[in-house]
Design a protein around this motif. Structure first.
Motif, PDB file in Angstrom:
ATOM      1  N   LYS A  76       0.814  -1.208   0.000  1.00 59.59           N
ATOM      2  CA  LYS A  76       0.000   0.000   0.000  1.00 59.59           C
ATOM      3  C   LYS A  76       0.857   1.270   0.000  1.00 59.59           C
ATOM      4  N   TYR A  77       2.188   1.107  -0.010  1.00 56.86           N
ATOM      5  CA  TYR A  77       3.060   2.283   0.064  1.00 56.86           C
ATOM      6  C   TYR A  77       2.871   3.184  -1.154  1.00 56.86           C
ATOM      7  N   TYR A  78       3.071   2.639  -2.344  1.00 59.10           N
ATOM      8  CA  TYR A  78       2.939   3.465  -3.546  1.00 59.10           C
ATOM      9  C   TYR A  78       1.516   3.978  -3.754  1.00 59.10           C
ATOM     10  N   PRO A  79       0.482   3.172  -3.513  1.00 58.93           N
ATOM     11  CA  PRO A  79      -0.869   3.734  -3.597  1.00 58.93           C
ATOM     12  C   PRO A  79      -1.093   4.900  -2.633  1.00 58.93           C
ATOM     13  N   MET A  80      -0.501   4.827  -1.427  1.00 62.04           N
ATOM     14  CA  MET A  80      -0.644   5.925  -0.478  1.00 62.04           C
ATOM     15  C   MET A  80       0.094   7.161  -0.974  1.00 62.04           C
ATOM     16  N   ILE A  81       1.295   6.981  -1.517  1.00 59.28           N
ATOM     17  CA  ILE A  81       2.033   8.105  -2.084  1.00 59.28           C
ATOM     18  C   ILE A  81       1.200   8.769  -3.178  1.00 59.28           C
ATOM     19  N   SER A  82       0.614   7.970  -4.048  1.00 62.72           N
ATOM     20  CA  SER A  82      -0.214   8.514  -5.127  1.00 62.72           C
ATOM     21  C   SER A  82      -1.408   9.277  -4.572  1.00 62.72           C
ATOM     22  N   THR A  83      -2.071   8.699  -3.571  1.00 60.54           N
ATOM     23  CA  THR A  83      -3.235   9.365  -2.982  1.00 60.54           C
ATOM     24  C   THR A  83      -2.853  10.688  -2.336  1.00 60.54           C
ATOM     25  N   LEU A  84      -1.731  10.708  -1.632  1.00 57.71           N
ATOM     26  CA  LEU A  84      -1.284  11.940  -0.988  1.00 57.71           C
ATOM     27  C   LEU A  84      -0.981  13.027  -2.013  1.00 57.71           C
ATOM     28  N   PHE A  85      -0.359  12.663  -3.116  1.00 55.30           N
ATOM     29  CA  PHE A  85      -0.103  13.656  -4.153  1.00 55.30           C
ATOM     30  C   PHE A  85      -1.406  14.121  -4.810  1.00 55.30           C
ATOM     31  N   GLU A  86      -2.308  13.195  -5.059  1.00 57.81           N
ATOM     32  CA  GLU A  86      -3.575  13.541  -5.714  1.00 57.81           C
ATOM     33  C   GLU A  86      -4.425  14.467  -4.848  1.00 57.81           C
ATOM     34  N   THR A  87      -4.322  14.324  -3.531  1.00 52.91           N
ATOM     35  CA  THR A  87      -5.131  15.120  -2.599  1.00 52.91           C
ATOM     36  C   THR A  87      -4.315  16.215  -1.929  1.00 52.91           C
ATOM     37  N   GLN A  88      -3.128  16.486  -2.436  1.00 54.95           N
ATOM     38  CA  GLN A  88      -2.196  17.410  -1.775  1.00 54.95           C
ATOM     39  C   GLN A  88      -2.841  18.746  -1.414  1.00 54.95           C
ATOM     40  N   LYS A  89      -3.603  19.337  -2.329  1.00 50.07           N
ATOM     41  CA  LYS A  89      -4.199  20.655  -2.082  1.00 50.07           C
ATOM     42  C   LYS A  89      -5.176  20.625  -0.918  1.00 50.07           C
ATOM     43  N   ALA A  90      -5.739  19.451  -0.623  1.00 49.38           N
ATOM     44  CA  ALA A  90      -6.740  19.344   0.439  1.00 49.38           C
ATOM     45  C   ALA A  90      -6.126  19.283   1.827  1.00 49.38           C
ATOM     46  N   TRP A  91      -4.863  18.840   1.930  1.00 50.54           N
ATOM     47  CA  TRP A  91      -4.287  18.670   3.275  1.00 50.54           C
ATOM     48  C   TRP A  91      -2.994  19.443   3.504  1.00 50.54           C
ATOM     49  N   ALA A  92      -2.260  19.798   2.466  1.00 49.06           N
ATOM     50  CA  ALA A  92      -0.893  20.295   2.659  1.00 49.06           C
ATOM     51  C   ALA A  92      -0.803  21.777   2.994  1.00 49.06           C
ATOM     52  N   PHE A  93      -1.749  22.587   2.545  1.00 43.85           N
ATOM     53  CA  PHE A  93      -1.543  24.035   2.590  1.00 43.85           C
ATOM     54  C   PHE A  93      -2.561  24.786   3.431  1.00 43.85           C
ATOM     55  N   GLY A  94      -3.435  24.075   4.116  1.00 37.91           N
ATOM     56  CA  GLY A  94      -4.440  24.732   4.937  1.00 37.91           C
ATOM     57  C   GLY A  94      -3.968  24.995   6.351  1.00 37.91           C
ATOM     58  N   ASN A  95      -4.898  25.417   7.197  1.00 37.40           N
ATOM     59  CA  ASN A  95      -4.573  25.729   8.587  1.00 37.40           C
ATOM     60  C   ASN A  95      -4.480  24.491   9.470  1.00 37.40           C
ATOM     61  N   ASP A  96      -4.988  23.355   8.988  1.00 36.56           N
ATOM     62  CA  ASP A  96      -5.006  22.150   9.822  1.00 36.56           C
ATOM     63  C   ASP A  96      -4.594  20.930   8.998  1.00 36.56           C
ATOM     64  N   PRO A  97      -3.296  20.828   8.652  1.00 40.28           N
ATOM     65  CA  PRO A  97      -2.844  19.683   7.861  1.00 40.28           C
ATOM     66  C   PRO A  97      -3.037  18.358   8.567  1.00 40.28           C
ATOM     67  N   ALA A  98      -3.017  18.365   9.896  1.00 39.03           N
ATOM     68  CA  ALA A  98      -3.210  17.114  10.633  1.00 39.03           C
ATOM     69  C   ALA A  98      -4.581  16.525  10.352  1.00 39.03           C
ATOM     70  N   ALA A  99      -5.609  17.385  10.349  1.00 42.79           N
ATOM     71  CA  ALA A  99      -6.955  16.897  10.078  1.00 42.79           C
ATOM     72  C   ALA A  99      -7.061  16.356   8.658  1.00 42.79           C
ATOM     73  N   GLY A 100      -6.408  17.039   7.714  1.00 40.65           N
ATOM     74  CA  GLY A 100      -6.425  16.569   6.339  1.00 40.65           C
ATOM     75  C   GLY A 100      -5.719  15.242   6.175  1.00 40.65           C
ATOM     76  N   LEU A 101      -4.578  15.100   6.833  1.00 42.90           N
ATOM     77  CA  LEU A 101      -3.840  13.839   6.772  1.00 42.90           C
ATOM     78  C   LEU A 101      -4.621  12.709   7.438  1.00 42.90           C
ATOM     79  N   LEU A 102      -5.287  13.019   8.530  1.00 43.51           N
ATOM     80  CA  LEU A 102      -6.089  11.998   9.204  1.00 43.51           C
ATOM     81  C   LEU A 102      -7.209  11.508   8.286  1.00 43.51           C
ATOM     82  N   GLN A 103      -7.819  12.419   7.548  1.00 46.60           N
ATOM     83  CA  GLN A 103      -8.881  12.019   6.631  1.00 46.60           C
ATOM     84  C   GLN A 103      -8.352  11.090   5.544  1.00 46.60           C
ATOM     85  N   VAL A 104      -7.180  11.422   4.987  1.00 47.12           N
ATOM     86  CA  VAL A 104      -6.564  10.557   3.974  1.00 47.12           C
ATOM     87  C   VAL A 104      -6.241   9.197   4.581  1.00 47.12           C
TER      88      VAL A 104
END
Length: 224
Positions: free
Chosen positions: A126-154
């Protein structure tokens, strides 16, 4: 609740760029498609200390070309490469046995470190699928005020419980190993931008297009 404050003061709190003095740049432009890469010591690329964590590879281990990518999970140019170029690269070169692909962590700030830690806490397949998902959803979790919440959702969408999420991101040894990959690459290989690619002993920087990759790989694969 696993808050942003807990994330940034926990295992992922060591900011590599400031705390460890790395002269890093997110996504330097690739100067010229097909330009000559800078030679690096190929032996150093594959030493055990170059990858403190288990090496994550795709493709044929005996492929004539090896591509080692150094990327940061919060680098928008890295996300552009993985959502744009990488699927075609995989189809054309990796899946056909022409290229062995190795992905290595190069976080330049703590949120990127945390994202890499999550990928490393997934089962091997699941490593590469997770890397792909994180890149695909990057705008949703990486640049907001609460990246922890975004990462938890992913993480939850990938089947990880909140308990496992917290356990993963408070693993200091894992954080240090993720960061060690960047330290080694910067000091020993001269990597100072993301994404960067070492292709058969030459270093290229920037979000290469498939046309750029074609120009680099075609001569290396001639007669193969």
């Amino acid at each position: 609740m696993f808050t942003r404050r807990r994330l940034l003061t926990g295992a992922a709190a060591v900011a590599l760029a400031a705390g460890l003095g790395l002269p890093l740049t997110a996504g330097d432009a690739f100067a010229q498609a097909g330009a000559e890469g800078r030679p690096v010591d190929a032996a150093k690329v594959m030493l055990p200390e170059a990858s403190p964590l288990p090496v994550k590879t795709l493709g044929n281990a005996d492929a004539p070309v090896t591509i080692v990518e150094y990327a940061s999970m919060t680098c928008s140019h890295c996300a552009a490469f993985h959502t744009g170029t990488f699927p075609e690269l995989k189809k054309k070169y990796i899946d056909t046995g022409k290229v062995r692909f190795i992905f290595r962590e190069f976080p330049f700030e703590p949120v990127a470190t945390a994202a890499f830690m999550l990928a490393r806490c997934m089962p091997d397949d699941k490593y590469y699928p997770m890397i792909s998902t994180l890149f695909e959803t990057q705008k949703a979790w990486a640049f907001g005020n609460d990246p922890a919440a975004g990462l938890l959702q992913v993480a939850r969408q990938a089947g990880m419980s909140q308990q496992d999420f917290e356990k993963c991101l408070t693993d200091q040894a894992l954080a240090e190993k993720v960061q060690a990959s960047a330290l080694y690459a910067n000091k020993e290989l001269g990597v100072n931008a993301t994404p960067s690619f070492i292709i058969n002993g030459k270093l290229y920087s920037g979000a290469l297009s498939i046309a750029d990759m074609d120009k680099i790989l075609t001569p290396l694969l001639a007669g193969k």
